[in-house]
Motif scaffolding. Structure first.
Motif, PDB file in Angstrom:
ATOM      1  N   SER A   1      -5.844  -1.195   5.656  1.00 30.04           N
ATOM      2  CA  SER A   1      -6.150   0.221   5.038  1.00 30.04           C
ATOM      3  C   SER A   1      -5.421   1.402   5.817  1.00 30.04           C
ATOM      4  O   SER A   1      -5.137   1.169   7.244  1.00 30.04           O
TER       5      SER A   1
ATOM      6  N   ASP B   1      -6.869   0.847  -1.363  1.00 31.07           N
ATOM      7  CA  ASP B   1      -6.972  -0.112  -0.353  1.00 31.07           C
ATOM      8  C   ASP B   1      -6.298  -1.294  -1.139  1.00 31.07           C
ATOM      9  O   ASP B   1      -5.758  -1.368  -2.151  1.00 31.07           O
ATOM     10  N   GLU B   2      -6.580  -2.505  -0.249  1.00 23.52           N
ATOM     11  CA  GLU B   2      -5.733  -3.616  -0.656  1.00 23.52           C
ATOM     12  C   GLU B   2      -6.255  -4.155  -2.033  1.00 23.52           C
ATOM     13  O   GLU B   2      -5.481  -4.541  -2.712  1.00 23.52           O
TER      14      GLU B   2
ATOM     15  N   GLY C   1     -13.643   4.228   5.998  1.00 26.85           N
ATOM     16  CA  GLY C   1     -12.520   5.220   5.784  1.00 26.85           C
ATOM     17  C   GLY C   1     -12.371   6.301   6.642  1.00 26.85           C
ATOM     18  O   GLY C   1     -12.834   6.361   7.576  1.00 26.85           O
TER      19      GLY C   1
ATOM     20  N   LEU D   1       0.902  -1.087   0.138  1.00 24.73           N
ATOM     21  CA  LEU D   1       0.081   0.065   0.041  1.00 24.73           C
ATOM     22  C   LEU D   1       0.917   1.264   0.014  1.00 24.73           C
ATOM     23  O   LEU D   1       2.030   1.074   0.495  1.00 24.73           O
TER      24      LEU D   1
END
Length: 304
Positions: free
Chosen positions: A116, A295-296, A158, A72
């Motif tokens: 995240s 994100d992933e 988020g 990330l």
């Protein structure tokens, strides 16, 4: 055109590429990450930095051996996160900084937990397949925080753009809650919608409407009153959909959408749905790439 070399630390190997020199006042950040034989960082000045210590797939003793591991990049393009080959631990780095290991997250759980990170790279949350949350880590303090309310039955939605608030929704009951970085409740709202983005006023949230992945509609929610706007249809080009929804630091609504050649980023009117193109990013010819703020998994991450 001339060659330049990134002044990298010992654990990073720099590979120079040709490109226009960056303006002196513009800091060099990470434009995106890509995976070839190993993970690499492509910088905003065109240089490429290899990250040979990062795992590409989960090890043999993992729950899902061989599954792609997360890599990330924070939304500000300054921090990157990866699982180490040496011990499978999750780690955070900047281009010229020291590695910080997040010991509570490891490659063993790849495919069962997914991380995240906040826009400034200072906070990590892992979701799980349970459902619920795994761990919440303040990276700067090196501290793992307890689950809010003593339960992991939250769905993480988020961070606010300034990274000071976290938006979560209860798995049971659906109540949407805004937490500060100490995981203290700051605002709680009951809504039938599932917001995925929180503005810097910590009150305005955005929720997609319709069937993912082919949706162009959203609604805005006032988390103080629980009231939602009418449905806003985002006026994207034919064949494009709302793949990622967020706010910028000024409170403007931002949509990212997969295109035939990469990704397009738009500013969207909250009243008319008009989409103004801000920039496009051309997909590199690699199997996997990751943009800052991803994100992933995002629709554009893997080559089809």
């Amino acid at each position: 055109m001339r060659l330049r070399t990134v002044l990298a630390t010992v654990l990073l190997t720099a590979v120079p590429l040709s490109g226009q020199p960056a303006a002196a006042a513009t800091p060099v950040t990470i434009a995106y990450a890509q995976r070839t034989q190993t993970w690499e960082l492509v910088l905003t000045n065109g240089d490429v930095v290899k990250v040979p210590e990062a795992l590409a797939v989960a090890p043999r003793d993992a729950v899902n051996a061989g599954a792609r591991t997360a890599f990330l990049v924070s939304g500000d393009g300054r921090h990157f996160f990866y699982f180490r080959k040496s011990d499978g631990r999750f780690a955070e780095r900047t281009l010229h900084g020291k590695e910080r290991v997040i010991r509570s997250i490891e490659a063993y759980t790849t495919g069962e937990e997914w991380p995240s990170v906040s826009d400034d790279g200072s906070f990590v949350v892992t979701g799980t397949s349970a459902p619920g949350l795994g761990v919440l880590v303040d990276v700067r303090k090196g501290k793992t925080l307890p689950q809010p309310g003593g339960t992991d039955e939250w769905s993480f939605s988020g961070f606010s753009p300034d990274s000071k608030r976290l938006l979560m929704q209860g798995v049971l009951g659906g109540r949407v809650t805004v937490f500060d970085r100490g995981l203290r409740t700051r605002l709680r709202s009951k809504t039938r919608l599932s917001p995925v983005a929180l503005a810097n006023d910590y009150v305005t949230a955005a929720a997609p409407v319709g069937s993912w992945p082919k949706s162009r509609k959203l609604r805005l929610v006032n988390l103080r009153t629980g009231k939602a706007s009418g449905t806003i249809t985002v006026r994207l080009p034919r064949g494009q959909y709302v793949d990622d929804l967020d706010f910028d630091k000024a409170g403007r609504l931002i949509v990212r959408s997969k295109t035939k050649t990469g990704v397009a980023i738009y500013r969207v009117s909250k009243t008319t749905g008009k989409a103004t193109l801000l920039r496009t990013i051309t997909r590199p010819d690699v199997k996997v790439w990751v943009l800052p703020g991803d994100d992933e998994y995002e629709p554009w991450t893997e080559k089809q």
